[in-house]
Design an enzyme around this catalytic site. Sequence first.
Site, mmCIF file in Angstrom:
data_model
loop_
_atom_site.group_PDB
_atom_site.id
_atom_site.type_symbol
_atom_site.label_atom_id
_atom_site.label_comp_id
_atom_site.label_asym_id
_atom_site.label_seq_id
_atom_site.Cartn_x
_atom_site.Cartn_y
_atom_site.Cartn_z
ATOM 1 C CG HIS A 131 39.040 50.267 10.501
ATOM 2 N ND1 HIS A 131 39.203 49.000 10.988
ATOM 3 C CD2 HIS A 131 40.293 50.745 10.264
ATOM 4 C CE1 HIS A 131 40.502 48.710 11.016
ATOM 5 N NE2 HIS A 131 41.183 49.757 10.589
ATOM 6 C CE LYS A 185 33.960 49.525 10.090
ATOM 7 N NZ LYS A 185 33.557 48.309 10.841
ATOM 8 C CG ASN A 236 31.406 48.686 13.794
ATOM 9 O OD1 ASN A 236 31.758 49.102 12.698
ATOM 10 N ND2 ASN A 236 32.055 47.726 14.446
ATOM 11 C CG PHE A 284 32.754 38.389 11.094
ATOM 12 C CD1 PHE A 284 33.628 39.375 10.666
ATOM 13 C CD2 PHE A 284 33.101 37.658 12.238
ATOM 14 C CE1 PHE A 284 34.815 39.642 11.341
ATOM 15 C CE2 PHE A 284 34.287 37.910 12.914
ATOM 16 C CZ PHE A 284 35.139 38.904 12.463
ATOM 17 N NE ARG A 338 33.025 50.729 16.124
ATOM 18 C CZ ARG A 338 34.081 49.938 16.138
ATOM 19 N NH1 ARG A 338 34.569 49.502 17.298
ATOM 20 N NH2 ARG A 338 34.665 49.565 15.014
ATOM 21 C CD GLU A 364 44.472 48.935 9.829
ATOM 22 O OE1 GLU A 364 44.054 47.832 10.228
ATOM 23 O OE2 GLU A 364 44.109 50.013 10.346
ATOM 24 C CE1 TYR A 421 37.991 45.371 8.887
ATOM 25 C CE2 TYR A 421 36.849 45.687 6.798
ATOM 26 C CZ TYR A 421 37.074 46.056 8.112
ATOM 27 O OH TYR A 421 36.383 47.124 8.653
ATOM 28 N NE ARG A 445 40.534 49.653 18.595
ATOM 29 C CZ ARG A 445 39.949 48.708 17.847
ATOM 30 N NH1 ARG A 445 39.901 48.834 16.520
ATOM 31 N NH2 ARG A 445 39.399 47.663 18.403
ATOM 32 C CB THR A 496 33.969 45.510 18.120
ATOM 33 O OG1 THR A 496 35.353 45.793 18.320
ATOM 34 C CG2 THR A 496 33.748 44.960 16.724
#
Length: 153
Positions: A118, A12, A115, A60, A105, A129, A52, A88, A94
Amino acid sequence: MSYMERTLIIVKPEGVQRGLIGNVLARFEQRGLTIVGLKLIQITPELAENHYGVHKGKPFYAGLVKHITSGPVVVGVLEGPRAISVVRTTMGATNASEALPGTIRGDYALEIGFNIIHGSDGPETAKQEINLFFKPEELLDYTLPTSKWVYEQ
Ligand code: DAT
Ligand code: MG
């Protein structure tokens, strides 16, 4: 070999700005996953809303779209045994303040909105995706020489 999976990751904007691209990719390379697609892009609002879309309507959501479009990101496709769940768990929780040390993270972030990374959350979202961010010809088929010492099948 149905246990081989592909999944999408995004480093990100905060990860790029903080100079963590290499660190994040190194985690996955060292884990043994194969990078089959990789590029630096700036996500448009349209692409962000598509990506998203599942969060539309949540409090949010607007901030999430604004943030993910705020600067360059690195998007990649990782391949390997059970890649979706492996990515993951390598990412961590998260809410980065709850992420365990040793996760991306948990080692690099403190806040839910910053964080760092993704990763697709299941086989269907991974497929969607990957198609959203990569053309088929941008994904390469190759085998790392080390994979025979990492993958059992
Ligand atoms: P993940 O990125 O772990 O898959 P998610 O899909 O539930 O988590 O949410 C997508 C992103 O949205 C997440 O990385 C950070 C942001 N987000 C999620 N829940 C949030 C919340 N309660 N407040 C602020 N940002 C949130
Ligand atoms: Mg998610």
